[in-house]
Design an enzyme around this catalytic site. Structure first.
Site, PDB file in Angstrom:
ATOM      1  N   HIS A 192       0.791  -1.243   0.000  1.00 38.95           N
ATOM      2  CA  HIS A 192       0.000   0.000   0.000  1.00 38.95           C
ATOM      3  C   HIS A 192       0.817   1.283   0.000  1.00 38.95           C
ATOM      4  O   HIS A 192       0.335   2.324  -0.465  1.00 38.95           O
ATOM      5  CB  HIS A 192      -0.932   0.047   1.217  1.00 38.95           C
ATOM      6  N   ASP A 235      -3.135 -10.561  -2.563  1.00 39.62           N
ATOM      7  CA  ASP A 235      -3.764 -10.076  -1.329  1.00 39.62           C
ATOM      8  C   ASP A 235      -5.197  -9.631  -1.634  1.00 39.62           C
ATOM      9  O   ASP A 235      -5.510  -9.264  -2.769  1.00 39.62           O
ATOM     10  CB  ASP A 235      -2.947  -8.892  -0.795  1.00 39.62           C
ATOM     11  N   HIS A 237      -6.565  -6.943  -0.857  1.00 41.09           N
ATOM     12  CA  HIS A 237      -6.623  -5.500  -1.126  1.00 41.09           C
ATOM     13  C   HIS A 237      -5.783  -5.108  -2.328  1.00 41.09           C
ATOM     14  O   HIS A 237      -4.757  -5.733  -2.600  1.00 41.09           O
ATOM     15  CB  HIS A 237      -6.156  -4.731   0.113  1.00 41.09           C
ATOM     16  N   ASP A 326      -5.691 -12.608   3.472  1.00 41.88           N
ATOM     17  CA  ASP A 326      -6.952 -11.969   3.852  1.00 41.88           C
ATOM     18  C   ASP A 326      -8.045 -12.252   2.824  1.00 41.88           C
ATOM     19  O   ASP A 326      -9.161 -11.741   2.932  1.00 41.88           O
ATOM     20  CB  ASP A 326      -6.771 -10.467   4.130  1.00 41.88           C
TER      21      ASP A 326
HETATM   22  C1  OKS Z   1      -8.461   0.301   9.103  1.00 46.23           C
HETATM   23  C2  OKS Z   1      -8.064  -0.957   8.390  1.00 46.23           C
HETATM   24  C3  OKS Z   1      -7.265  -0.676   7.198  1.00 46.23           C
HETATM   25  C4  OKS Z   1      -7.205  -1.899   6.372  1.00 46.23           C
HETATM   26  C5  OKS Z   1      -5.902  -2.012   5.702  1.00 46.23           C
HETATM   27  C6  OKS Z   1      -5.817  -3.233   4.833  1.00 46.23           C
HETATM   28  C7  OKS Z   1      -4.538  -3.893   5.114  1.00 46.23           C
HETATM   29  C8  OKS Z   1      -4.244  -5.003   4.183  1.00 46.23           C
HETATM   30  N1  OKS Z   1      -7.487   0.780   9.971  1.00 46.23           N
HETATM   31  N2  OKS Z   1      -3.733  -4.713   2.976  1.00 46.23           N
HETATM   32  O1  OKS Z   1      -3.385  -5.650   2.124  1.00 46.23           O
HETATM   33  O2  OKS Z   1      -4.390  -6.162   4.471  1.00 46.23           O
HETATM   34 ZN    ZN Z   2      -4.717  -7.064   2.501  1.00 48.45          ZN
END
Ligand code: OKS
Ligand code: ZN
Length: 387
Positions: A192, A235, A237, A326
């Site tokens: 990210h 992933d 996301h 996830d």
């Molecule tokens: C709120 C949650 C943010 C989610 C972030 C996602 C993280 C993830 N604080 N990215 O691949 O797994």
């Molecule tokens: Zn993720």
């Protein structure tokens, strides 16, 4: 006794130090991205006894090498901020040794000042928000130690794929350890964060480091050959940071299968295919495959097959996998309907598409602590074809 699985798994104890709070559902709570994730994975690997786990520790020299490689993707002031922010806040009495630095005012792109991009603010609180885009990237006393250790795992894993003579390697890793696939237990994750902003638990975009290192390596040894890289992001996301850092690069294909309209919300649409100009060499080198929440594994496999066709067509010299668990049906941050045994199928499909391409697998998300280990073992079983 004979090792059934041959992949090396790299780990560094320093990745366990970082432990933060995040804003989730409007409540400040312990971050789901916790050291327990790695501890659970290690326990499962130990129990299975079939994997070649190597625990390394980044020397000061390794850390310098890694930091220098990170500067190819991240601005110097951003990296400096990550290294110093906690001690600055502590010195000024703004946090205690056991608290976190968290941002509270983010960067604003004002239409009335569009001619001048925002600069780091003077105010110390404001600076935390300049270098982040959400409240999932707190900084505690030991965060930097984990961040640099995680990034260094990606660097050292790269050394196991190539003759080490021209690569900076830990003394624990020798030439005869060369592998076709290496998994690094990177934590914190990386996909990210952008060149100047942390977010979604990510601080350094780990997967860019192998690319930088291998490019320099090839440039020295085979200046006539420009290596090509395929990044497959599995992933849940969208890896907005990885996309941003590779978008204009014709020698990097980024493919991502992710939840549609999910975190990080503003990226990941199928229309983001690389620079719009069809004459730009990087046109078409970005492939987003968003899927609706609730998608089944059979739906997932259809997208995976499209993604893998693109990877094969691209003829990469290296495959880099951003591996998140996830996508698991019970995950608190994911919404796909994928089960433990599906990871075996998933990995087998990926590896059989490009069986001979050297591959690095880096860990991203996945938050069902008690199932992370079995899910990873299932993936490795499929990858190594020993099922
Ligand atoms: C709120 C949650 C943010 C989610 C972030 C996602 C993280 C993830 N604080 N990215 O691949 O797994
Ligand atoms: Zn993720």
């Amino acid at each position: 006794h004979t090792l059934i699985h041959t992949m090396i798994i790299l780990h560094d104890e320093a990745t366990l130090l970082h432990e933060t709070v995040e804003l989730l559902g409007s409540k400040l709570r312990p971050a789901l991205e916790s050291p327990e994730r790695i501890k659970a994975i290690l326990a499962s690997i130990h129990e299975a006894q079939t994997h070649d786990l190597r625990t390394i520790s980044a020397s000061a020299e390794d850390q310098n090498t890694t930091l220098e490689l990170a500067k190819e993707s991240h601005s110097t002031d951003y990296l400096k901020h990550l290294q110093t922010v906690f001690s600055e806040w502590l010195a000024q009495g703004l946090v205690t040794a056991h608290e976190n630095v968290l941002p509270e005012c983010f960067r604003i792109y004002s239409a009335t000042s569009a001619h001048k991009p925002p600069r780091p603010p003077k105010d110390i609180y404001a600076r935390a928000g300049y270098y982040a885009f959400d409240m999932s990237t707190g900084m505690m006393q030991n965060s930097w130690a984990s961040i640099i250790a995680s990034a260094n795992l990606a660097v050292q894993a790269t050394g196991l794929l190539s003759p080490s003579s021209s690569l900076p390697l830990s003394s624990t890793i020798k030439d005869n350890d060369l592998r076709r696939s290496v998994l690094a237990l990177t934590r914190p994750p990386g996909h990210h964060c952008t060149g100047t902003q942390a977010g979604g638990y990510c601080y350094i975009n780990n997967i860019l480091l192998p690319i930088t290192l291998l490019r320099r390596h090839h440039h020295q040894r085979q200046p006539n050959h420009t290596p090509r890289f395929a990044i497959l992001d599995l992933d849940f996301h969208h890896g907005n940071g990885t996309q941003e850092l590779t978008y204009y690069d014709a020698d990097i294909l980024y493919v991502s299968i992710h939840g549609e309209d999910e975190f990080p919300y503003y990226t990941g649409s199928a229309s983001e295919t690389g620079p719009p100009d069809p004459d730009h060499a990087a046109h078409g080198t970005n492939l987003n495959l968003p899927l609706p929440p609730g998608s089944s594994f059979s739906t997932y496999l259809e997208s995976l097959s499209i993604g893998l066709d693109a990877v094969k067509q691209f003829k990469p010299d290296y495959l880099l996998v951003s591996l998140g668990f996830d996508t698991f049906h019970l995950d608190p941050l994911g919404k796909f309907d994928i089960e433990t045994e599906d990871y075996k199928t998933m990995a087998a499909r990926v590896r059989s598409t490009v069986p001979d391409v050297p591959a690095l697998i880096l860990l991203e998300g996945g938050y069902v602590i008690e199932r992370l280990g079995v899910n990873l073992l299932s993936f490795l079983e499929g990858w190594e074809g020993t099922g």
